[in-house]
Design a protein around this motif. Structure first.
Motif, PDB file in Angstrom:
ATOM      1  N   ILE A  33       0.854  -1.184   0.000  1.00 48.78           N
ATOM      2  CA  ILE A  33       0.000   0.000   0.000  1.00 48.78           C
ATOM      3  C   ILE A  33       0.890   1.234   0.000  1.00 48.78           C
ATOM      4  CG2 ILE A  33      -1.722   1.313   1.302  1.00 48.78           C
ATOM      5  CD1 ILE A  33      -2.636  -1.382   2.476  1.00 48.78           C
ATOM      6  N   PHE A  34       0.638   2.114  -0.950  1.00 50.98           N
ATOM      7  CA  PHE A  34       1.353   3.372  -1.061  1.00 50.98           C
ATOM      8  C   PHE A  34       0.365   4.505  -0.826  1.00 50.98           C
ATOM      9  CE2 PHE A  34       3.372   0.296  -3.851  1.00 50.98           C
ATOM     10  CZ  PHE A  34       4.700   0.378  -3.475  1.00 50.98           C
ATOM     11  N   GLU A  35       0.804   5.535  -0.096  1.00 54.72           N
ATOM     12  CA  GLU A  35      -0.077   6.662   0.170  1.00 54.72           C
ATOM     13  C   GLU A  35       0.766   7.923   0.330  1.00 54.72           C
ATOM     14  OE1 GLU A  35      -3.965   7.594   2.932  1.00 54.72           O
ATOM     15  OE2 GLU A  35      -2.607   5.994   3.516  1.00 54.72           O
ATOM     16  N   ALA A  36       0.233   9.061  -0.142  1.00 54.36           N
ATOM     17  CA  ALA A  36       0.923  10.340  -0.009  1.00 54.36           C
ATOM     18  C   ALA A  36      -0.048  11.382   0.530  1.00 54.36           C
ATOM     19  CB  ALA A  36       1.481  10.796  -1.347  1.00 54.36           C
ATOM     20  N   VAL A  37       0.507  12.324   1.288  1.00 55.13           N
ATOM     21  CA  VAL A  37      -0.252  13.459   1.802  1.00 55.13           C
ATOM     22  C   VAL A  37       0.515  14.713   1.415  1.00 55.13           C
ATOM     23  CG1 VAL A  37      -1.135  14.626   3.859  1.00 55.13           C
ATOM     24  CG2 VAL A  37      -1.084  12.133   3.760  1.00 55.13           C
ATOM     25  N   CYS A  38      -0.180  15.677   0.825  1.00 59.34           N
ATOM     26  CA  CYS A  38       0.452  16.937   0.446  1.00 59.34           C
ATOM     27  C   CYS A  38       0.671  17.772   1.700  1.00 59.34           C
ATOM     28  CB  CYS A  38      -0.421  17.689  -0.554  1.00 59.34           C
ATOM     29  SG  CYS A  38       0.297  19.268  -1.047  1.00 59.34           S
ATOM     30  N   VAL A  39       1.917  18.160   1.952  1.00 59.51           N
ATOM     31  CA  VAL A  39       2.247  18.961   3.126  1.00 59.51           C
ATOM     32  C   VAL A  39       2.753  20.351   2.731  1.00 59.51           C
ATOM     33  CG1 VAL A  39       2.667  16.985   4.627  1.00 59.51           C
ATOM     34  CG2 VAL A  39       4.555  17.926   3.276  1.00 59.51           C
ATOM     35  N   THR A  40       2.427  20.783   1.529  1.00 51.07           N
ATOM     36  CA  THR A  40       2.812  22.112   1.078  1.00 51.07           C
ATOM     37  C   THR A  40       1.891  23.138   1.721  1.00 51.07           C
ATOM     38  OG1 THR A  40       3.506  21.186  -1.035  1.00 51.07           O
ATOM     39  CG2 THR A  40       3.193  23.565  -0.953  1.00 51.07           C
ATOM     40  N   GLY A  41       2.433  24.222   2.158  1.00 49.41           N
ATOM     41  CA  GLY A  41       1.636  25.305   2.720  1.00 49.41           C
ATOM     42  C   GLY A  41       2.426  26.096   3.736  1.00 49.41           C
ATOM     43  N   GLU A  42       2.089  27.373   3.875  1.00 53.00           N
ATOM     44  CA  GLU A  42       2.801  28.216   4.830  1.00 53.00           C
ATOM     45  C   GLU A  42       2.124  28.195   6.202  1.00 53.00           C
ATOM     46  OE1 GLU A  42       3.679  32.099   3.380  1.00 53.00           O
ATOM     47  OE2 GLU A  42       4.319  31.336   1.439  1.00 53.00           O
ATOM     48  N   ASP A  43       0.828  28.519   6.257  1.00 50.50           N
ATOM     49  CA  ASP A  43       0.121  28.543   7.535  1.00 50.50           C
ATOM     50  C   ASP A  43      -0.319  27.159   7.984  1.00 50.50           C
ATOM     51  OD1 ASP A  43       0.395  31.290   7.631  1.00 50.50           O
ATOM     52  OD2 ASP A  43      -1.533  31.651   6.664  1.00 50.50           O
ATOM     53  N   HIS A  44      -0.692  26.319   7.030  1.00 50.66           N
ATOM     54  CA  HIS A  44      -1.086  24.943   7.330  1.00 50.66           C
ATOM     55  C   HIS A  44      -0.861  24.089   6.085  1.00 50.66           C
ATOM     56  CE1 HIS A  44      -4.661  26.721   5.478  1.00 50.66           C
ATOM     57  NE2 HIS A  44      -4.973  25.507   5.103  1.00 50.66           N
ATOM     58  N   ASP A  45      -0.745  22.771   6.308  1.00 42.03           N
ATOM     59  CA  ASP A  45      -0.536  21.844   5.194  1.00 42.03           C
ATOM     60  C   ASP A  45      -1.776  21.786   4.313  1.00 42.03           C
ATOM     61  OD1 ASP A  45       1.877  21.287   6.342  1.00 42.03           O
ATOM     62  OD2 ASP A  45       1.286  19.342   7.147  1.00 42.03           O
ATOM     63  N   HIS A  72       1.863  22.520  -5.745  1.00 39.08           N
ATOM     64  CA  HIS A  72       2.389  22.011  -4.470  1.00 39.08           C
ATOM     65  C   HIS A  72       3.481  20.985  -4.741  1.00 39.08           C
ATOM     66  CE1 HIS A  72      -1.679  23.039  -2.364  1.00 39.08           C
ATOM     67  NE2 HIS A  72      -1.012  24.118  -2.769  1.00 39.08           N
ATOM     68  N   ASP A  73       4.558  21.061  -3.951  1.00 33.82           N
ATOM     69  CA  ASP A  73       5.690  20.183  -4.250  1.00 33.82           C
ATOM     70  C   ASP A  73       6.284  19.437  -3.055  1.00 33.82           C
ATOM     71  OD1 ASP A  73       6.613  22.549  -3.206  1.00 33.82           O
ATOM     72  OD2 ASP A  73       8.105  22.914  -4.757  1.00 33.82           O
ATOM     73  N   PHE A  74       5.601  19.430  -1.905  1.00 33.54           N
ATOM     74  CA  PHE A  74       6.098  18.678  -0.756  1.00 33.54           C
ATOM     75  C   PHE A  74       5.056  17.671  -0.294  1.00 33.54           C
ATOM     76  CE2 PHE A  74       8.649  22.538  -0.575  1.00 33.54           C
ATOM     77  CZ  PHE A  74       9.912  21.998  -0.427  1.00 33.54           C
ATOM     78  N   TYR A  75       5.495  16.412  -0.117  1.00 34.28           N
ATOM     79  CA  TYR A  75       4.590  15.315   0.216  1.00 34.28           C
ATOM     80  C   TYR A  75       5.224  14.413   1.259  1.00 34.28           C
ATOM     81  CZ  TYR A  75       2.439  16.843  -4.094  1.00 34.28           C
ATOM     82  OH  TYR A  75       1.848  17.614  -5.064  1.00 34.28           O
ATOM     83  N   HIS A  76       4.411  13.872   2.153  1.00 36.78           N
ATOM     84  CA  HIS A  76       4.835  12.776   3.030  1.00 36.78           C
ATOM     85  C   HIS A  76       4.316  11.499   2.391  1.00 36.78           C
ATOM     86  CE1 HIS A  76       5.198  15.250   7.003  1.00 36.78           C
ATOM     87  NE2 HIS A  76       6.190  15.467   6.170  1.00 36.78           N
TER      88      HIS A  76
END
Length: 91
Positions: A33-45, A72-76
């Motif tokens: 299982i693969f999963e990603a969450v976008c964490v791009t953002g200044e005040d909140h993800d 958006h370019d940052f992901y966990h």
């Protein structure tokens, strides 16, 4: 040893651990299982998630599409697999 509640000094203990050898084998009958969450953002993800995908290529495609739509370019990223433990011997 003294009681830290009555003396105020911490109790010191020494633990010795033996090394346990184990092999973890991926279960060939289950899908990873693969999963990603976008964490791009200044005040909140951003917080948008890909959901559970079963191929790394699907995850890469989802990230590329989300990036193209939003910039958006940052992901966990998380990868999970079912493993079977094969115990070894104590050393």
């Amino acid at each position: 040893m003294s009681d830290p509640a009555t003396t105020g000094t911490p109790v010191r203990r020494r633990y010795r651990f033996r090394e346990y050898h184990m092999t973890a084998v991926v279960d060939p009958m289950s899908l990873p299982i693969f999963e990603a969450v976008c964490v791009t953002g200044e005040d909140h993800d951003c917080g948008v998630t890909s959901g559970e995908l079963h191929a790394e290529e699907e995850l890469t495609r989802w990230i590329a599409e989300h990036c193209a739509e939003t910039g958006h370019d940052f992901y966990h990223c998380t990868t999970r697999a079912t493993l079977r433990a094969e115990p070894g011997a104590w050393q």
